[in-house]
Design a protein around this motif. Structure first.
Motif, PDB file in Angstrom:
ATOM      1  N   UNK A 108       0.828  -1.213   0.000  1.00 26.94           N
ATOM      2  CA  UNK A 108       0.000   0.000   0.000  1.00 26.94           C
ATOM      3  C   UNK A 108       0.862   1.264   0.000  1.00 26.94           C
ATOM      4  N   UNK A 109       2.003   1.216   0.684  1.00 30.10           N
ATOM      5  CA  UNK A 109       2.901   2.374   0.685  1.00 30.10           C
ATOM      6  C   UNK A 109       3.403   2.681  -0.724  1.00 30.10           C
ATOM      7  N   UNK A 110       3.508   1.647  -1.553  1.00 27.74           N
ATOM      8  CA  UNK A 110       3.979   1.837  -2.926  1.00 27.74           C
ATOM      9  C   UNK A 110       2.856   2.211  -3.885  1.00 27.74           C
ATOM     10  N   UNK A 111       1.660   1.642  -3.665  1.00 27.05           N
ATOM     11  CA  UNK A 111       0.606   1.744  -4.678  1.00 27.05           C
ATOM     12  C   UNK A 111      -0.449   2.799  -4.397  1.00 27.05           C
ATOM     13  N   UNK A 112      -0.576   3.234  -3.146  1.00 30.18           N
ATOM     14  CA  UNK A 112      -1.726   4.063  -2.778  1.00 30.18           C
ATOM     15  C   UNK A 112      -1.531   5.548  -3.054  1.00 30.18           C
ATOM     16  N   UNK A 113      -0.282   5.962  -3.251  1.00 32.26           N
ATOM     17  CA  UNK A 113      -0.009   7.385  -3.385  1.00 32.26           C
ATOM     18  C   UNK A 113       0.430   7.753  -4.800  1.00 32.26           C
ATOM     19  N   UNK A 114       0.237   9.033  -5.129  1.00 28.68           N
ATOM     20  CA  UNK A 114       0.701   9.570  -6.401  1.00 28.68           C
ATOM     21  C   UNK A 114       1.888  10.491  -6.128  1.00 28.68           C
ATOM     22  N   UNK A 115       2.240  11.306  -7.122  1.00 27.71           N
ATOM     23  CA  UNK A 115       3.340  12.252  -6.934  1.00 27.71           C
ATOM     24  C   UNK A 115       3.050  13.275  -5.843  1.00 27.71           C
ATOM     25  N   UNK A 116       1.763  13.445  -5.488  1.00 27.64           N
ATOM     26  CA  UNK A 116       1.377  14.395  -4.442  1.00 27.64           C
ATOM     27  C   UNK A 116       1.278  13.703  -3.087  1.00 27.64           C
ATOM     28  N   UNK A 117       2.163  12.785  -2.818  1.00 29.48           N
ATOM     29  CA  UNK A 117       2.084  11.964  -1.613  1.00 29.48           C
ATOM     30  C   UNK A 117       2.023  12.784  -0.329  1.00 29.48           C
ATOM     31  N   UNK A 118       2.783  13.866  -0.251  1.00 29.15           N
ATOM     32  CA  UNK A 118       2.806  14.648   0.985  1.00 29.15           C
ATOM     33  C   UNK A 118       1.416  15.202   1.304  1.00 29.15           C
ATOM     34  N   UNK A 119       0.702  15.640   0.277  1.00 27.28           N
ATOM     35  CA  UNK A 119      -0.657  16.152   0.481  1.00 27.28           C
ATOM     36  C   UNK A 119      -1.660  15.031   0.717  1.00 27.28           C
ATOM     37  N   UNK A 120      -1.342  13.824   0.235  1.00 27.36           N
ATOM     38  CA  UNK A 120      -2.282  12.704   0.325  1.00 27.36           C
ATOM     39  C   UNK A 120      -2.144  11.908   1.624  1.00 27.36           C
ATOM     40  N   UNK A 121      -1.014  12.022   2.298  1.00 24.30           N
ATOM     41  CA  UNK A 121      -0.781  11.226   3.498  1.00 24.30           C
ATOM     42  C   UNK A 121      -1.854  11.439   4.570  1.00 24.30           C
ATOM     43  N   UNK A 122      -2.304  12.682   4.849  1.00 24.21           N
ATOM     44  CA  UNK A 122      -3.328  12.845   5.895  1.00 24.21           C
ATOM     45  C   UNK A 122      -4.585  12.026   5.647  1.00 24.21           C
ATOM     46  N   UNK A 123      -4.908  11.768   4.396  1.00 22.57           N
ATOM     47  CA  UNK A 123      -6.108  10.991   4.061  1.00 22.57           C
ATOM     48  C   UNK A 123      -5.974   9.532   4.487  1.00 22.57           C
ATOM     49  N   UNK A 124      -4.767   8.963   4.329  1.00 25.63           N
ATOM     50  CA  UNK A 124      -4.595   7.532   4.569  1.00 25.63           C
ATOM     51  C   UNK A 124      -3.753   7.194   5.802  1.00 25.63           C
ATOM     52  N   UNK A 138      10.581   3.411   0.597  1.00 28.75           N
ATOM     53  CA  UNK A 138      11.893   3.415  -0.056  1.00 28.75           C
ATOM     54  C   UNK A 138      11.756   3.061  -1.541  1.00 28.75           C
ATOM     55  N   UNK A 139      10.928   2.077  -1.845  1.00 25.34           N
ATOM     56  CA  UNK A 139      10.692   1.720  -3.241  1.00 25.34           C
ATOM     57  C   UNK A 139       9.853   2.786  -3.943  1.00 25.34           C
ATOM     58  N   UNK A 140       8.917   3.379  -3.217  1.00 21.19           N
ATOM     59  CA  UNK A 140       8.054   4.397  -3.821  1.00 21.19           C
ATOM     60  C   UNK A 140       8.880   5.567  -4.341  1.00 21.19           C
ATOM     61  N   UNK A 141       9.776   6.098  -3.502  1.00 14.68           N
ATOM     62  CA  UNK A 141      10.567   7.263  -3.936  1.00 14.68           C
ATOM     63  C   UNK A 141      11.813   6.841  -4.707  1.00 14.68           C
ATOM     64  N   UNK A 142      12.364   5.681  -4.379  1.00 13.23           N
ATOM     65  CA  UNK A 142      13.623   5.281  -5.001  1.00 13.23           C
ATOM     66  C   UNK A 142      13.471   4.667  -6.375  1.00 13.23           C
ATOM     67  N   UNK A 143      12.320   3.994  -6.630  1.00 15.04           N
ATOM     68  CA  UNK A 143      12.129   3.279  -7.892  1.00 15.04           C
ATOM     69  C   UNK A 143      10.977   3.857  -8.704  1.00 15.04           C
ATOM     70  N   UNK A 144       9.815   4.021  -8.047  1.00 13.82           N
ATOM     71  CA  UNK A 144       8.626   4.469  -8.776  1.00 13.82           C
ATOM     72  C   UNK A 144       8.650   5.960  -9.081  1.00 13.82           C
ATOM     73  N   UNK A 145       9.121   6.770  -8.120  1.00 11.00           N
ATOM     74  CA  UNK A 145       9.127   8.230  -8.286  1.00 11.00           C
ATOM     75  C   UNK A 145      10.457   8.811  -7.804  1.00 11.00           C
ATOM     76  N   UNK A 146      11.528   8.567  -8.518  1.00 11.86           N
ATOM     77  CA  UNK A 146      12.840   9.031  -8.043  1.00 11.86           C
ATOM     78  C   UNK A 146      12.941  10.548  -7.885  1.00 11.86           C
ATOM     79  N   UNK A 147      12.081  11.301  -8.605  1.00  8.68           N
ATOM     80  CA  UNK A 147      12.094  12.755  -8.431  1.00  8.68           C
ATOM     81  C   UNK A 147      11.626  13.169  -7.037  1.00  8.68           C
ATOM     82  N   UNK A 148      11.006  12.242  -6.309  1.00  7.91           N
ATOM     83  CA  UNK A 148      10.488  12.564  -4.985  1.00  7.91           C
ATOM     84  C   UNK A 148      11.470  12.241  -3.861  1.00  7.91           C
ATOM     85  N   UNK A 149      12.665  11.786  -4.198  1.00 10.79           N
ATOM     86  CA  UNK A 149      13.640  11.464  -3.152  1.00 10.79           C
ATOM     87  C   UNK A 149      13.893  12.660  -2.223  1.00 10.79           C
ATOM     88  N   UNK A 150      13.980  13.909  -2.740  1.00  6.69           N
ATOM     89  CA  UNK A 150      14.175  15.031  -1.825  1.00  6.69           C
ATOM     90  C   UNK A 150      13.034  15.241  -0.836  1.00  6.69           C
TER      91      UNK A 150
END
Length: 400
Positions: free
Chosen positions: A283-299, A321-333
């Motif tokens: 779920x940590x990998x699949x439930x969020x989009x690029x707007x994860x920071x804004x979406x976290x309060x929901x889930x 780690x896989x979400x930012x490192x593999x699926x969305x590497x632009x989100x590592x920061x």
């Protein structure tokens, strides 16, 4: 293709496609303000789709802004006003896409199920997936008030629909096999904790550069391919596409914008994996989009309920780690903000995060990616250390 019969999926040109339905026909009756469009073969169409004929008729009314009426005994299904047959056929295709076809395999061999949380699910007999319909559509209100009836197991007709045995039995709501909180209790808890989390996040002081995500077709394809391999390195991984982890991963990705926290939790319950640490990772990998920071309060409150051990926390960190490192590497920061959000929600504990931050691992990603993610997390780890120092100073001052 035989005259008067079409493929249920009209985008499929294969003349041997097994799922067929009658071509929708209309009859205009009345004049002036009393003019109306009758669909004489709506029952036959609905039978091929394994849906009550009232559903597509009501769908037409919702889409056209027109009143509808049904005479089930007389087999008459009416939409007020004069409507073109081609337009109604287009709307029928839309109805099929939204309320018949499996969102995973696009097979029409599905039943509608209403869960205890009043979520309408397409239960696919072909691939085993359960996918939620768009609960924002007006037809869902009508369906909830007029629950579907599922035919008993029957042989398929030559046209691909379920053979009509004239005997229907109501579909039972999914049972809560977990023995946990009731729906109402869980709903109240999630709403309360979500409100508290939103307040906490508003005061977060960590600041990182803004980021953008590559939304090109190639980048999206690459992220989907990476998500498909989300079982990498897990001791109890299941690479079967029909495993519960694969199912909930696909479902979460398809419904991330429309599903609520309780709907995700109930779906996990339906699959019997709401207590599994592997579920947290997926779920940590699949439930969020690029707007994860804004979406976290929901889930986040849902993760708080699911994360009940140190192993669960490590799985959550591995998924992120896989979400930012593999699926969305632009989100590592953004990893400090992400960790802060889950920490504020009590889904992550300080000692577990510190241990994770100082130990590079190849369990979820390659070694270089693991280093990058942990390097980016340093501002949050530093914040944790400084918070500890402040607490120690306060304790010393109070002792003096």
């Amino acid at each position: 293709m035989a005259s008067g019969v079409v493929n249920i999926r009209r985008d499929v040109d294969d003349k041997f496609y097994r799922y067929r339905m009658p071509l929708l026909n209309i009859k205009i009756e009345g004049k002036g303000n009393g003019i109306k469009t009758v669909v004489p073969n709506m029952s036959d169409i609905a039978r091929a789709l394994s849906r009550p004929p009232t559903y597509p008729t009501k769908f037409f009314g919702c889409e056209l802004g027109a009143q509808t009426s049904f005479d089930e005994k007389g087999d008459r299904y009416i939409v007020n006003g004069a409507h073109d047959a081609s337009r109604l056929r287009e709307l029928l295709d839309t109805f099929i896409d939204k309320f018949v076809l499996c969102a995973s395999c696009k097979n029409p061999e599905t039943d509608l199920i209403i869960t205890k949380g009043d979520v309408i699910i397409r239960d696919c007999k072909a691939c085993g997936q359960r996918t939620a319909v768009d609960m924002r559509h007006k037809l869902t209100t009508f369906i909830l008030k007029n629950p579907p009836k599922t035919p008993r197991k029957t042989k398929k007709s030559k046209e691909g629909g379920a053979a009509d045995n004239g005997n229907y039995s109501p579909t039972a709501d999914d049972a809560d096999a977990s023995g946990g909180e009731s729906d109402d209790e869980l709903t109240r808890r999630i709403k309360t904790e979500a409100a508290e989390l939103a307040t906490n996040l508003a005061s977060t002081t960590l600041k990182e550069d803004e980021w953008t995500a590559d939304t090109s077709a190639e980048a999206v394809k690459a992220r989907v391919k990476a998500l498909a391999s989300n079982t990498q390195g897990d001791d109890d991984s299941d690479d079967d596409v029909n495993s519960p982890y694969s199912q909930i991963g696909r479902w979460a990705e398809e419904n991330r914008y429309s599903a609520t926290a309780i709907e995700v939790y109930k779906y996990a319950q339906d699959l019997g994996v709401e207590r599994k640490h592997k579920t947290v990772q997926v779920l940590a990998q699949a439930l969020f989009s690029e707007d994860i920071v804004a979406e976290i309060p929901k889930f986040a409150p849902m993760f708080t309920k699911m994360v009940t051990s140190e192993r669960h926390q490590k799985s959550l960190l591995g998924g992120l780690e896989r979400f930012v490192g593999v699926l969305h590497p632009d989100l590592i920061p953004a990893i400090p903000k992400i960790l802060m959000a889950f920490y504020q929600a009590d889904a992550l504990e300080e000692e577990v995060v510190k241990q994770w931050g100082t130990h590079v691992s190849k369990k979820y990603v390659d070694k270089d990616t693991s280093k990058k993610v942990r390097k980016a997390s340093e501002p949050f780890l530093k914040w944790l250390d400084e918070a500890d120092d402040d607490e120690e100073e306060d304790e010393e001052e109070s002792e003096e």
